[in-house]
Design a protein around this motif. Sequence first.
Motif, PDB file in Angstrom:
ATOM      1  N   ASN A  95     -40.339  60.810 -47.111  1.00 17.37           N
ATOM      2  CA  ASN A  95     -39.551  61.669 -46.226  1.00 17.37           C
ATOM      3  C   ASN A  95     -40.133  61.699 -44.812  1.00 17.37           C
ATOM      4  N   MET A  96     -41.451  61.673 -44.695  1.00 18.92           N
ATOM      5  CA  MET A  96     -42.085  61.652 -43.376  1.00 18.92           C
ATOM      6  C   MET A  96     -41.766  60.347 -42.645  1.00 18.92           C
ATOM      7  N   ILE A  97     -41.798  59.217 -43.357  1.00 17.23           N
ATOM      8  CA  ILE A  97     -41.463  57.930 -42.735  1.00 17.23           C
ATOM      9  C   ILE A  97     -40.013  57.924 -42.273  1.00 17.23           C
ATOM     10  N   ALA A  98     -39.123  58.501 -43.078  1.00 21.54           N
ATOM     11  CA  ALA A  98     -37.714  58.569 -42.702  1.00 21.54           C
ATOM     12  C   ALA A  98     -37.522  59.403 -41.437  1.00 21.54           C
ATOM     13  N   GLU A  99     -38.275  60.503 -41.322  1.00 25.71           N
ATOM     14  CA  GLU A  99     -38.178  61.347 -40.128  1.00 25.71           C
ATOM     15  C   GLU A  99     -38.734  60.631 -38.897  1.00 25.71           C
ATOM     16  N   LEU A 100     -39.839  59.905 -39.069  1.00 29.40           N
ATOM     17  CA  LEU A 100     -40.393  59.114 -37.963  1.00 29.40           C
ATOM     18  C   LEU A 100     -39.399  58.062 -37.497  1.00 29.40           C
ATOM     19  N   ARG A 101     -38.700  57.448 -38.447  1.00 33.87           N
ATOM     20  CA  ARG A 101     -37.681  56.450 -38.101  1.00 33.87           C
ATOM     21  C   ARG A 101     -36.565  57.079 -37.270  1.00 33.87           C
ATOM     22  N   ASN A 102     -36.116  58.254 -37.660  1.00 35.54           N
ATOM     23  CA  ASN A 102     -35.053  58.934 -36.908  1.00 35.54           C
ATOM     24  C   ASN A 102     -35.512  59.296 -35.494  1.00 35.54           C
ATOM     25  N   ASN A 103     -36.765  59.738 -35.373  1.00 31.35           N
ATOM     26  CA  ASN A 103     -37.312  60.082 -34.057  1.00 31.35           C
ATOM     27  C   ASN A 103     -37.392  58.850 -33.161  1.00 31.35           C
ATOM     28  N   ALA A 104     -37.840  57.722 -33.741  1.00 30.87           N
ATOM     29  CA  ALA A 104     -37.945  56.484 -32.962  1.00 30.87           C
ATOM     30  C   ALA A 104     -36.569  56.007 -32.516  1.00 30.87           C
ATOM     31  N   SER A 105     -35.568  56.154 -33.395  1.00 28.11           N
ATOM     32  CA  SER A 105     -34.209  55.748 -33.054  1.00 28.11           C
ATOM     33  C   SER A 105     -33.658  56.583 -31.900  1.00 28.11           C
ATOM     34  N   ARG A 106     -33.910  57.888 -31.941  1.00 22.70           N
ATOM     35  CA  ARG A 106     -33.442  58.764 -30.858  1.00 22.70           C
ATOM     36  C   ARG A 106     -34.139  58.434 -29.537  1.00 22.70           C
ATOM     37  N   GLU A 107     -35.423  58.108 -29.612  1.00 23.50           N
ATOM     38  CA  GLU A 107     -36.164  57.766 -28.402  1.00 23.50           C
ATOM     39  C   GLU A 107     -35.635  56.476 -27.774  1.00 23.50           C
ATOM     40  N   LEU A 108     -35.336  55.493 -28.598  1.00 25.98           N
ATOM     41  CA  LEU A 108     -34.788  54.226 -28.085  1.00 25.98           C
ATOM     42  C   LEU A 108     -33.415  54.438 -27.453  1.00 25.98           C
ATOM     43  N   GLU A 109     -32.609  55.268 -28.079  1.00 25.34           N
ATOM     44  CA  GLU A 109     -31.290  55.563 -27.510  1.00 25.34           C
ATOM     45  C   GLU A 109     -31.417  56.275 -26.166  1.00 25.34           C
ATOM     46  N   SER A 110     -32.421  57.145 -26.035  1.00 22.16           N
ATOM     47  CA  SER A 110     -32.610  57.847 -24.759  1.00 22.16           C
ATOM     48  C   SER A 110     -33.036  56.899 -23.650  1.00 22.16           C
ATOM     49  N   LEU A 111     -33.633  55.759 -24.029  1.00 19.99           N
ATOM     50  CA  LEU A 111     -34.036  54.758 -23.037  1.00 19.99           C
ATOM     51  C   LEU A 111     -32.900  53.817 -22.672  1.00 19.99           C
ATOM     52  N   GLY A 112     -31.764  53.954 -23.365  1.00 20.53           N
ATOM     53  CA  GLY A 112     -30.607  53.145 -23.042  1.00 20.53           C
ATOM     54  C   GLY A 112     -30.267  52.078 -24.058  1.00 20.53           C
ATOM     55  N   PHE A 113     -31.092  51.925 -25.107  1.00 17.35           N
ATOM     56  CA  PHE A 113     -30.789  50.917 -26.124  1.00 17.35           C
ATOM     57  C   PHE A 113     -29.601  51.366 -26.966  1.00 17.35           C
ATOM     58  N   PRO A 114     -28.789  50.417 -27.450  1.00 18.06           N
ATOM     59  CA  PRO A 114     -27.630  50.776 -28.272  1.00 18.06           C
ATOM     60  C   PRO A 114     -28.069  51.530 -29.525  1.00 18.06           C
ATOM     61  N   PRO A 115     -27.257  52.469 -30.009  1.00 13.11           N
ATOM     62  CA  PRO A 115     -27.609  53.190 -31.239  1.00 13.11           C
ATOM     63  C   PRO A 115     -27.674  52.243 -32.423  1.00 13.11           C
ATOM     64  N   SER A 116     -28.469  52.597 -33.415  1.00 10.18           N
ATOM     65  CA  SER A 116     -28.654  51.726 -34.583  1.00 10.18           C
ATOM     66  C   SER A 116     -27.371  51.535 -35.363  1.00 10.18           C
ATOM     67  N   SER A 117     -26.406  52.438 -35.181  1.00  6.40           N
ATOM     68  CA  SER A 117     -25.134  52.321 -35.904  1.00  6.40           C
ATOM     69  C   SER A 117     -24.167  51.375 -35.229  1.00  6.40           C
ATOM     70  N   ALA A 118     -24.469  50.967 -33.984  1.00  6.68           N
ATOM     71  CA  ALA A 118     -23.563  50.084 -33.241  1.00  6.68           C
ATOM     72  C   ALA A 118     -23.657  48.655 -33.753  1.00  6.68           C
ATOM     73  N   GLY A 119     -22.548  47.940 -33.723  1.00  8.91           N
ATOM     74  CA  GLY A 119     -22.542  46.556 -34.150  1.00  8.91           C
ATOM     75  C   GLY A 119     -23.060  45.645 -33.058  1.00  8.91           C
ATOM     76  N   GLY A 120     -23.383  44.415 -33.434  1.00  5.89           N
ATOM     77  CA  GLY A 120     -23.878  43.453 -32.461  1.00  5.89           C
ATOM     78  C   GLY A 120     -25.069  42.703 -33.003  1.00  5.89           C
ATOM     79  N   PHE A 121     -25.420  41.596 -32.314  1.00  4.15           N
ATOM     80  CA  PHE A 121     -26.503  40.772 -32.847  1.00  4.15           C
ATOM     81  C   PHE A 121     -27.859  41.485 -32.784  1.00  4.15           C
ATOM     82  N   HIS A 122     -27.950  42.567 -31.975  1.00  6.85           N
ATOM     83  CA  HIS A 122     -29.208  43.308 -31.889  1.00  6.85           C
ATOM     84  C   HIS A 122     -29.451  44.156 -33.135  1.00  6.85           C
ATOM     85  N   ASN A 123     -28.407  44.431 -33.885  1.00 11.29           N
ATOM     86  CA  ASN A 123     -28.513  45.354 -35.009  1.00 11.29           C
ATOM     87  C   ASN A 123     -28.555  44.592 -36.331  1.00 11.29           C
ATOM     88  N   ARG A 124     -29.700  44.624 -37.003  1.00 15.07           N
ATOM     89  CA  ARG A 124     -29.850  43.925 -38.286  1.00 15.07           C
ATOM     90  C   ARG A 124     -29.997  44.915 -39.435  1.00 15.07           C
TER      91      ARG A 124
END
Length: 307
Positions: A95-124
């Motif tokens: 559960n802690m790893i899952a929360e860290l993952r969510n925090n990292a995803s939010r931080e990347l989105e705040s920097l302008g990176f596409p959300p992890s739910s968005a389609g595209g070659f960047h999202n695996r």
Amino acid sequence: MATAMSYKSPFALPPPSMRKSADLARVKLSNGSESGKMMNISCIYCTFSTPSHYFSIAEDQITSLNVLKQRDIMAKRGSLFGWCKANFLNFSSINMIAELRNNASRELESLGFPPSSAGGFHNRNEDSQRLTFNQAAICAGLYPNIAFRRSGEINFSTISNKKAKVHMSSVNAVKSQPLSNKCKVAENEIEFLLFGELVKGKTMFTMDHTSHLASPLPLILFCGELRINPSEDGKAILSVDDWLRFVCDPETASSLVILRQRIDSIFALMTSDPANYACAMTPQQNNVVETLDKLLDFAFMVYQKRR
């Protein structure tokens, strides 16, 4: 995979009488990836059956990925605790790893990176069974933590010329895994291993967070400084940081160097303007991404045929 590596392993330490069952659970969660990180991430969707041929390979990084994916599915079904117990997973750690993952995803989105739910070659995220890009990402992230061995050898040699073996906590240390036995590659080939940390033991060094590298191509395209050196027999020598050397045809070497330069320019574009890079990419740069996709897939497919 990055968040899974930044925290302690989600796997609980089983009693000696249940160690074999715990090893089998880890191999199953690895989904045939030869990576422990991917196993942890697949534990965060859930697959109920794994084809028997998947059991031949495992990676700590990709196992982490599988753990996280399966964890998400079980949490939605309300059966997370029982699933963790059945697979020898620590409920609090996963559960802690899952929360860290969510925090990292939010931080990347705040920097302008596409959300992890968005389609595209960047999202695996929905493409975890394609180990080609996952292995390439692990390779780029862990370099220069590379070890290698030749046919008939059991232990590995690192870039600093230290002899090391896979740590017993790694899924690759399970007796049924190829990397726990003697190397079986051809006489003129080398088997590569990626690792997270090198730990000094009583008798020798051990490597944790290990991943088998099916092809050296990610090393050439994503790691270190790439150079071409001439060879006396008309061949070319591709060197990565002057310690990894690959012999190939001059034309192939030139093509790989050009591809590497174009990949670097695309990566610079993506990191400089993460919110708008997709619109700024030229048709040539889009072709480079497609070429990279096919090339990595082909190299991985060649490896699978040799096994």
